[in-house]
Design a protein around this motif. Structure first.
Motif, PDB file in Angstrom:
ATOM      1  N   GLU A  18      -0.865  -2.506  -7.119  1.00 34.11           N
ATOM      2  CA  GLU A  18      -2.258  -2.121  -6.930  1.00 34.11           C
ATOM      3  C   GLU A  18      -2.779  -1.287  -8.101  1.00 34.11           C
ATOM      4  O   GLU A  18      -2.029  -0.599  -8.791  1.00 34.11           O
ATOM      5  N   TYR A  19      -4.084  -1.335  -8.280  1.00 39.52           N
ATOM      6  CA  TYR A  19      -4.753  -0.550  -9.313  1.00 39.52           C
ATOM      7  C   TYR A  19      -5.046   0.848  -8.761  1.00 39.52           C
ATOM      8  O   TYR A  19      -5.556   0.976  -7.646  1.00 39.52           O
TER       9      TYR A  19
ATOM     10  N   THR B  60      -2.200 -12.044  -6.171  1.00 41.92           N
ATOM     11  CA  THR B  60      -2.499 -11.506  -4.850  1.00 41.92           C
ATOM     12  C   THR B  60      -1.952 -12.452  -3.795  1.00 41.92           C
ATOM     13  O   THR B  60      -1.590 -13.595  -4.077  1.00 41.92           O
TER      14      THR B  60
ATOM     15  N   ALA C  92      -5.620   3.110  -5.537  1.00 37.94           N
ATOM     16  CA  ALA C  92      -5.190   2.447  -4.304  1.00 37.94           C
ATOM     17  C   ALA C  92      -3.751   2.850  -3.985  1.00 37.94           C
ATOM     18  O   ALA C  92      -2.963   3.124  -4.888  1.00 37.94           O
TER      19      ALA C  92
ATOM     20  N   HIS D 271       0.149   2.904  -3.283  1.00 41.48           N
ATOM     21  CA  HIS D 271       1.148   2.258  -4.134  1.00 41.48           C
ATOM     22  C   HIS D 271       2.450   2.101  -3.343  1.00 41.48           C
ATOM     23  O   HIS D 271       3.260   2.997  -3.264  1.00 41.48           O
TER      24      HIS D 271
ATOM     25  N   ALA E 103       0.825  -1.170   0.000  1.00 43.25           N
ATOM     26  CA  ALA E 103       0.000   0.000   0.000  1.00 43.25           C
ATOM     27  C   ALA E 103       0.865   1.227   0.000  1.00 43.25           C
ATOM     28  O   ALA E 103       1.726   1.314   0.808  1.00 43.25           O
TER      29      ALA E 103
ATOM     30  N   GLU F 259      -5.342  -4.467 -11.660  1.00 46.83           N
ATOM     31  CA  GLU F 259      -4.029  -4.160 -11.119  1.00 46.83           C
ATOM     32  C   GLU F 259      -3.176  -3.397 -12.133  1.00 46.83           C
ATOM     33  O   GLU F 259      -3.578  -3.195 -13.279  1.00 46.83           O
TER      34      GLU F 259
ATOM     35  N   SER G 139       1.229   5.716  -1.807  1.00 44.83           N
ATOM     36  CA  SER G 139       0.657   6.787  -2.594  1.00 44.83           C
ATOM     37  C   SER G 139       1.143   6.674  -4.024  1.00 44.83           C
ATOM     38  O   SER G 139       2.228   6.253  -4.260  1.00 44.83           O
TER      39      SER G 139
END
Length: 203
Positions: free
Chosen positions: A59-60, A82, A63, A65, A4, A32, A6
């Motif tokens: 991530e897509y 995943t 979400a 980054h 996870a 993704e 930005s």
């Protein structure tokens, strides 16, 4: 996905047109972002040189980054990867240190505790000092049981400029030797880059 972060201008561009700029190293699927050749994460100060044919799954947008996964043994697959659908994978993650630990040893202890949580028959089998691109790091290996069998996780942790960097391998005991070799080859592509003070582009 244990990832996870930005997305900077990548998110803006993707949200605006769902198409990467010409010559970009990333492309969007329905679920993704796929990276080839090079993975860039300017906000957290690193990039990855990816071997020919290797696909990194992130991530897509929009979400956060933080890093990516590479599925094993099919390192070039474009099918969604995943934590839930992959028993064997290499993963990379970076995030600001929000723990109460300020030392590398403390951060490594924290990461080990996270992996141990809710695991059956958890055992820490190795822990030693190493380096990540000439900077201090700690590498550890742990085993635990799952419904699908015994799992091995090997993780390298570094702390630099307030950012925790993690490079890891998750695999089964029977495939560890094979997957450890692939993991060792992939992580040589890691490079630190300057952490910007404002917006930056990952292209």
């Amino acid at each position: 996905m244990r990832i996870a972060i930005s997305a900077g201008l990548l998110v803006v561009a993707a949200a605006a047109q769902d198409l990467p700029p010409k010559g970009s190293h990333w492309q969007l699927t329905d679920s993704e972002t796929l990276w080839t050749g090079r993975y860039s994460n300017c906000q957290y100060g690193y990039r990855f040189l990816l071997p020919t044919g290797v696909v990194a799954h992130a991530e897509y947008p929009p979400a956060p980054h933080h890093g990516f996964l590479v599925k094993l043994p099919e390192t070039g697959t474009k099918s969604e990867a995943t934590w839930d659908n992959s028993d064997r994978l290499v993963w990379v993650n970076a995030e600001y240190n929000v723990t109460e630990q300020s030392s590398l040893n403390g951060v490594a202890d924290y990461q080990i505790d996270l992996i141990e949580t809710d695991k059956e028959h958890f055992k820490l089998t190795e822990r030693h000092s190493t380096t990540l691109q000439m900077r201090p790091a700690i590498e550890f290996k742990a085993e635990y049981d799952t419904l699908k069998g015994r799992v091995i996780e090997e993780v390298l942790v570094a702390l630099h400029s307030g950012v925790v960097y993690q490079l890891g391998l998750k695999t089964t005991t029977e495939h560890y030797t094979e997957d450890r070799q692939t993991y060792g080859q992939l992580i040589t592509g890691f490079r630190f880059t300057p952490i910007p003070k404002g917006e930056c582009s990952n292209d």
